[in-house]
Design a protein around this motif. Structure first.
Motif, PDB file in Angstrom:
ATOM      1  N   THR A   7       0.858  -1.176   0.000  1.00 20.82           N
ATOM      2  CA  THR A   7       0.000   0.000   0.000  1.00 20.82           C
ATOM      3  C   THR A   7       0.896   1.229   0.000  1.00 20.82           C
ATOM      4  O   THR A   7       1.852   1.289   0.766  1.00 20.82           O
ATOM      5  N   VAL A   8       0.581   2.185  -0.866  1.00 21.63           N
ATOM      6  CA  VAL A   8       1.305   3.448  -0.905  1.00 21.63           C
ATOM      7  C   VAL A   8       0.272   4.565  -0.851  1.00 21.63           C
ATOM      8  O   VAL A   8      -0.679   4.562  -1.629  1.00 21.63           O
ATOM      9  N   LEU A 147       5.060  -2.482  -6.988  1.00 20.39           N
ATOM     10  CA  LEU A 147       5.634  -1.497  -6.071  1.00 20.39           C
ATOM     11  C   LEU A 147       6.058  -0.247  -6.847  1.00 20.39           C
ATOM     12  O   LEU A 147       5.743   0.878  -6.455  1.00 20.39           O
ATOM     13  N   GLN A 148       6.744  -0.448  -7.955  1.00 21.05           N
ATOM     14  CA  GLN A 148       7.181   0.670  -8.785  1.00 21.05           C
ATOM     15  C   GLN A 148       5.977   1.484  -9.259  1.00 21.05           C
ATOM     16  O   GLN A 148       5.990   2.717  -9.226  1.00 21.05           O
ATOM     17  N   THR A 149       4.931   0.825  -9.687  1.00 23.08           N
ATOM     18  CA  THR A 149       3.715   1.483 -10.163  1.00 23.08           C
ATOM     19  C   THR A 149       3.070   2.302  -9.046  1.00 23.08           C
ATOM     20  O   THR A 149       2.697   3.463  -9.242  1.00 23.08           O
ATOM     21  N   LEU A 150       2.948   1.718  -7.873  1.00 22.74           N
ATOM     22  CA  LEU A 150       2.317   2.408  -6.753  1.00 22.74           C
ATOM     23  C   LEU A 150       3.137   3.611  -6.287  1.00 22.74           C
ATOM     24  O   LEU A 150       2.583   4.652  -5.920  1.00 22.74           O
ATOM     25  N   LEU A 151       4.466   3.488  -6.304  1.00 19.24           N
ATOM     26  CA  LEU A 151       5.314   4.620  -5.939  1.00 19.24           C
ATOM     27  C   LEU A 151       5.155   5.766  -6.935  1.00 19.24           C
ATOM     28  O   LEU A 151       5.070   6.936  -6.551  1.00 19.24           O
ATOM     29  N   LEU A 152       5.089   5.444  -8.212  1.00 21.10           N
ATOM     30  CA  LEU A 152       4.888   6.456  -9.238  1.00 21.10           C
ATOM     31  C   LEU A 152       3.543   7.150  -9.050  1.00 21.10           C
ATOM     32  O   LEU A 152       3.444   8.380  -9.118  1.00 21.10           O
TER      33      LEU A 152
END
Length: 182
Positions: A7-8, A147-152
């Motif tokens: 979760t971000v 994870l990369q997608t959610l951080l972006l």
């Protein structure tokens, strides 16, 4: 640790991203990610995720120029199609936090893509907090893509001006999209 949920969320008063990770065994980890750290991390994270996807498919086999990029983008798109962005996160019964106390701020991140048949397709992420604690996760390439997608997406919600690397899929670039992954 086997990653289960990510979760971000962008927290405006802090101007930071709050990253929550939970494992299959019920361990939880929460970390603050600053804009400065994410700007420095995003390019290397994109490259490491691409290498992990290529390693999952081809191991250490040398590929023709450009083939690795195409293979990584295809695997990344497939990982996003297969990810569950619809199910809200749920803390398993009896879950416990890995880092007790105040949520730590990440000061440094080390990324590596292990070689060898046992680790093929894994990305090792070591989070070092500003208070000196280390947390190391071995993340499958597909979960690393999520994870990369959610951080972006979190960075976009914060208006941090972090652009998706060339070749990212349209779904990856949606700012109003998912904020969690199961």
């Amino acid at each position: 640790m086997q990653l289960h949920q990510i979760t971000v969320e962008y927290v405006a008063p802090e101007d930071r991203l709050l990253l929550h990770l939970s494992t299959q065994t019920g361990e939880r980890l929460s970390l603050w990610i600053t804009r400065r750290l994410l700007l420095a991390l995003y390019g290397p994270l994109h490259q490491a995720v691409s290498r992990a996807h290529v390693a999952a498919e081809w191991g250490a086999v040398p590929l023709p120029e450009g083939a690795a990029d195409l293979l990584a983008e295809s695997a990344r798109a497939q990982a996003l199609r297969d990810a569950d962005f619809a199910t809200p996160p749920q803390a398993p019964a009896g879950s416990r936090s890995l880092l007790e106390g105040v949520i730590p701020v990440v000061g440094e991140v080390t990324l590596s893509v292990p070689v060898g048949s046992d680790a093929a397709g894994q990305l090792t992420i070591r989070w070092r907090t500003t208070d000196g604690r280390d947390v190391e996760l071995n993340v499958p390439a597909a979960a690393a893509t999520a994870l990369q997608t959610l951080l972006l997406q979190g960075a976009e919600r914060g208006g941090w001006g972090l652009a998706a690397p060339d070749g990212e899929t349209a779904r990856t670039q949606e700012a109003s999209g998912p904020r969690f992954m199961n």
